[in-house]
Design an enzyme around this catalytic site. Structure first.
Site, PDB file in Angstrom:
ATOM      1  N   GLY A  45       0.833  -1.191   0.000  1.00 39.81           N
ATOM      2  CA  GLY A  45       0.000   0.000   0.000  1.00 39.81           C
ATOM      3  C   GLY A  45       0.873   1.248   0.000  1.00 39.81           C
ATOM      4  O   GLY A  45       2.082   1.174   0.278  1.00 39.81           O
ATOM      5  N   GLN A  50       2.713  10.099   1.945  1.00 37.24           N
ATOM      6  CA  GLN A  50       4.025   9.436   2.088  1.00 37.24           C
ATOM      7  C   GLN A  50       5.002   9.893   1.010  1.00 37.24           C
ATOM      8  O   GLN A  50       6.211   9.697   1.152  1.00 37.24           O
ATOM      9  CB  GLN A  50       3.877   7.909   2.062  1.00 37.24           C
ATOM     10  CG  GLN A  50       3.145   7.353   3.272  1.00 37.24           C
ATOM     11  CD  GLN A  50       3.034   5.846   3.232  1.00 37.24           C
ATOM     12  OE1 GLN A  50       2.148   5.306   2.584  1.00 37.24           O
ATOM     13  NE2 GLN A  50       3.945   5.155   3.894  1.00 37.24           N
ATOM     14  N   CYS A  92       5.553  -0.232   7.754  1.00 36.80           N
ATOM     15  CA  CYS A  92       5.217   1.016   7.065  1.00 36.80           C
ATOM     16  C   CYS A  92       6.434   1.446   6.260  1.00 36.80           C
ATOM     17  O   CYS A  92       7.559   1.441   6.776  1.00 36.80           O
ATOM     18  CB  CYS A  92       4.845   2.094   8.087  1.00 36.80           C
ATOM     19  SG  CYS A  92       4.375   3.664   7.341  1.00 36.80           S
ATOM     20  N   LEU A  93       6.194   1.834   5.017  1.00 36.67           N
ATOM     21  CA  LEU A  93       7.316   2.253   4.165  1.00 36.67           C
ATOM     22  C   LEU A  93       7.939   3.555   4.684  1.00 36.67           C
ATOM     23  O   LEU A  93       9.078   3.855   4.343  1.00 36.67           O
ATOM     24  CB  LEU A  93       6.841   2.411   2.714  1.00 36.67           C
ATOM     25  CG  LEU A  93       6.349   1.102   2.062  1.00 36.67           C
ATOM     26  CD1 LEU A  93       5.773   1.389   0.672  1.00 36.67           C
ATOM     27  CD2 LEU A  93       7.472   0.075   1.965  1.00 36.67           C
ATOM     28  N   HIS A 134      -4.876   1.074   7.433  1.00 41.49           N
ATOM     29  CA  HIS A 134      -3.549   1.676   7.626  1.00 41.49           C
ATOM     30  C   HIS A 134      -3.375   2.874   6.667  1.00 41.49           C
ATOM     31  O   HIS A 134      -2.885   3.931   7.070  1.00 41.49           O
ATOM     32  CB  HIS A 134      -2.494   0.587   7.356  1.00 41.49           C
ATOM     33  CG  HIS A 134      -1.068   1.016   7.394  1.00 41.49           C
ATOM     34  ND1 HIS A 134      -0.167   0.540   8.327  1.00 41.49           N
ATOM     35  CD2 HIS A 134      -0.353   1.867   6.609  1.00 41.49           C
ATOM     36  CE1 HIS A 134       1.018   1.080   8.109  1.00 41.49           C
ATOM     37  NE2 HIS A 134       0.943   1.885   7.063  1.00 41.49           N
ATOM     38  N   GLU A 135      -3.818   2.701   5.407  1.00 41.67           N
ATOM     39  CA  GLU A 135      -3.631   3.775   4.409  1.00 41.67           C
ATOM     40  C   GLU A 135      -4.572   4.960   4.680  1.00 41.67           C
ATOM     41  O   GLU A 135      -4.168   6.117   4.524  1.00 41.67           O
ATOM     42  CB  GLU A 135      -3.836   3.234   2.989  1.00 41.67           C
ATOM     43  CG  GLU A 135      -2.914   2.086   2.595  1.00 41.67           C
ATOM     44  CD  GLU A 135      -1.444   2.358   2.825  1.00 41.67           C
ATOM     45  OE1 GLU A 135      -1.033   3.539   2.801  1.00 41.67           O
ATOM     46  OE2 GLU A 135      -0.701   1.384   3.063  1.00 41.67           O
ATOM     47  N   HIS A 138      -3.129   7.108   7.214  1.00 44.65           N
ATOM     48  CA  HIS A 138      -2.118   8.035   6.675  1.00 44.65           C
ATOM     49  C   HIS A 138      -2.782   9.326   6.185  1.00 44.65           C
ATOM     50  O   HIS A 138      -2.240  10.424   6.376  1.00 44.65           O
ATOM     51  CB  HIS A 138      -1.379   7.413   5.487  1.00 44.65           C
ATOM     52  CG  HIS A 138      -0.183   6.588   5.849  1.00 44.65           C
ATOM     53  ND1 HIS A 138       0.884   7.087   6.568  1.00 44.65           N
ATOM     54  CD2 HIS A 138       0.144   5.289   5.568  1.00 44.65           C
ATOM     55  CE1 HIS A 138       1.803   6.134   6.717  1.00 44.65           C
ATOM     56  NE2 HIS A 138       1.378   5.034   6.130  1.00 44.65           N
TER      57      HIS A 138
HETATM   58  O1  K1U Z   1       1.526   2.408   3.932  1.00 44.90           O
HETATM   59  C1  K1U Z   1       2.594   1.852   3.919  1.00 44.90           C
HETATM   60  O2  K1U Z   1       3.541   2.317   4.523  1.00 44.90           O
HETATM   61  C2  K1U Z   1       2.761   0.556   3.166  1.00 44.90           C
HETATM   62  C3  K1U Z   1       2.720  -0.654   4.076  1.00 44.90           C
HETATM   63  C4  K1U Z   1       1.295  -1.156   4.135  1.00 44.90           C
HETATM   64  C5  K1U Z   1       0.941  -2.126   5.203  1.00 44.90           C
HETATM   65  C6  K1U Z   1       1.745  -3.181   5.563  1.00 44.90           C
HETATM   66  C7  K1U Z   1       1.368  -4.071   6.553  1.00 44.90           C
HETATM   67  C8  K1U Z   1       0.175  -3.918   7.165  1.00 44.90           C
HETATM   68  C9  K1U Z   1      -0.631  -2.858   6.835  1.00 44.90           C
HETATM   69  C10 K1U Z   1      -0.254  -1.973   5.851  1.00 44.90           C
HETATM   70  C11 K1U Z   1       3.661  -1.704   3.488  1.00 44.90           C
HETATM   71  O3  K1U Z   1       3.470  -2.142   2.405  1.00 44.90           O
HETATM   72  S1  K1U Z   1       5.004  -2.224   4.455  1.00 44.90           S
HETATM   73  C12 K1U Z   1       5.759  -3.470   3.438  1.00 44.90           C
HETATM   74  C13 K1U Z   1       5.030  -4.763   3.407  1.00 44.90           C
HETATM   75  O4  K1U Z   1       4.123  -4.979   4.187  1.00 44.90           O
HETATM   76  C14 K1U Z   1       5.364  -5.788   2.390  1.00 44.90           C
HETATM   77  C15 K1U Z   1       6.420  -5.638   1.563  1.00 44.90           C
HETATM   78  C16 K1U Z   1       6.718  -6.613   0.616  1.00 44.90           C
HETATM   79  C17 K1U Z   1       5.955  -7.740   0.531  1.00 44.90           C
HETATM   80  C18 K1U Z   1       4.892  -7.904   1.380  1.00 44.90           C
HETATM   81  C19 K1U Z   1       4.598  -6.939   2.313  1.00 44.90           C
HETATM   82 ZN    ZN Z   2       2.387   3.252   6.267  1.00 45.79          ZN
END
Ligand code: K1U
Ligand code: ZN
Length: 171
Positions: A45, A50, A92-93, A134-135, A138
Site C-alpha cells: 500500500g 508518504q 510502514c514504508l 492503515h492507508e 495516513h
Molecule cells: O503504507 C505503507 O507504509 C505501506 C505498508 C502497508 C501495510 C503493511 C502491513 C500492514 C498494513 C499496511 C507496506 O506495504 S510495508 C511493506 C510490506 O508490508 C510488504 C512488503 C513486501 C511484501 C509484502 C509486504
Molecule cells: Zn504506512
C-alpha cells in the site's frame, strides 16, 4: 515515475489531507506514480502524503501470489466496521524495518471515488482490511506507531531519527 518516500518523523506525515475535488490528468498521473513507487519499494500500500502530496489518494495491492490487483482509492471513507477485531504485524514504508502488532476491525466497508470518476463500495477482509485502514490513517495524519504505547513509539521514533541522520550524511 518513482517518487521518494518520506521517513517518520516528518510534519507532512502528521497532517490531515485534502479531499480531491475532481479527477484530472494530474490525479491520474499521481496515482500511476504511487503504484510504481509502491511496487518498487516493495509494499502492499501507499498513501499520497508518504510522497509529500497532501491529497486523499491511496493505492494498494495485497495479492501475494497470482496476477497483480492494483487499486486506486480517492477520497476513501470507512462506512462500516465489524465488531470483531484482527491483529496483524504491521510495517510502514515511512518507518522502514520496524514492525508491531496492531488491532483493528477485521472487516470494513469502504466507499471511494475511482479514477473513472465513479463511486465504488466494497467490503474488505483479511490483509486488505488491515491495509486499507492503515492507508486511510495516513490520510488522517496517523501512523501505526500511534497505536503503540509511548515507550515503544519513542524507541521507534529515535531509531528513525538516527536512520535519517545516517542517510543525510551519506549523500
Ligand atoms: O503504507 C505503507 O507504509 C505501506 C505498508 C502497508 C501495510 C503493511 C502491513 C500492514 C498494513 C499496511 C507496506 O506495504 S510495508 C511493506 C510490506 O508490508 C510488504 C512488503 C513486501 C511484501 C509484502 C509486504
Ligand atoms: Zn504506512
Amino acid at each position: 515515475m518513482i517518487r521518494s518516500i518520506l521517513i517518520h518523523p516528518d510534519p507532512r506525515l502528521k497532517k490531515v489531507c485534502d479531499p480531491v475535488a475532481e479527477i484530472t490528468a494530474e490525479v491520474t498521473a499521481l496515482a500511476n506514480d504511487m503504484l510504481e513507487t509502491m511496487y518498487d519499494a516493495p509494499g502492499i500500500g501507499l498513501a499520497a502524503p508518504q510522497i509529500g502530496v497532501m491529497k486523499r489518494v491511496l493505492v494498494m495491492d495485497c495479492i501475494k501470489d497470482g496476477p497483480p490487483e492494483p487499486m486506486v482509492l480517492i477520497n476513501p471513507a470507512v462506512i462500516w466496521s465489524s465488531e470483531d477485531v484482527a491483529t496483524y504485524e504491521e510495517g510502514c514504508l515511512s518507518i522502514p524495518d520496524q514492525y508491531a502488532e496492531v488491532k483493528r476491525p477485521a472487516e470494513v466497508q469502504v466507499r471511494w471515488l475511482g479514477l473513472d470518476g465513479v463511486e465504488h463500495e466494497r467490503q474488505f477482509a483479511g490483509l486488505w482490511a488491515t491495509c486499507v485502514q492503515h492507508e486511510i490513517d495516513h490520510l488522517d495524519g496517523k501512523l501505526f506507531i500511534d497505536y503503540l504505547g509511548p515507550l515503544k513509539r519513542q524507541m521507534i521514533t529515535r531509531k528513525m531519527e538516527k536512520l535519517k541522520r545516517e542517510r543525510a550524511r551519506s549523500v
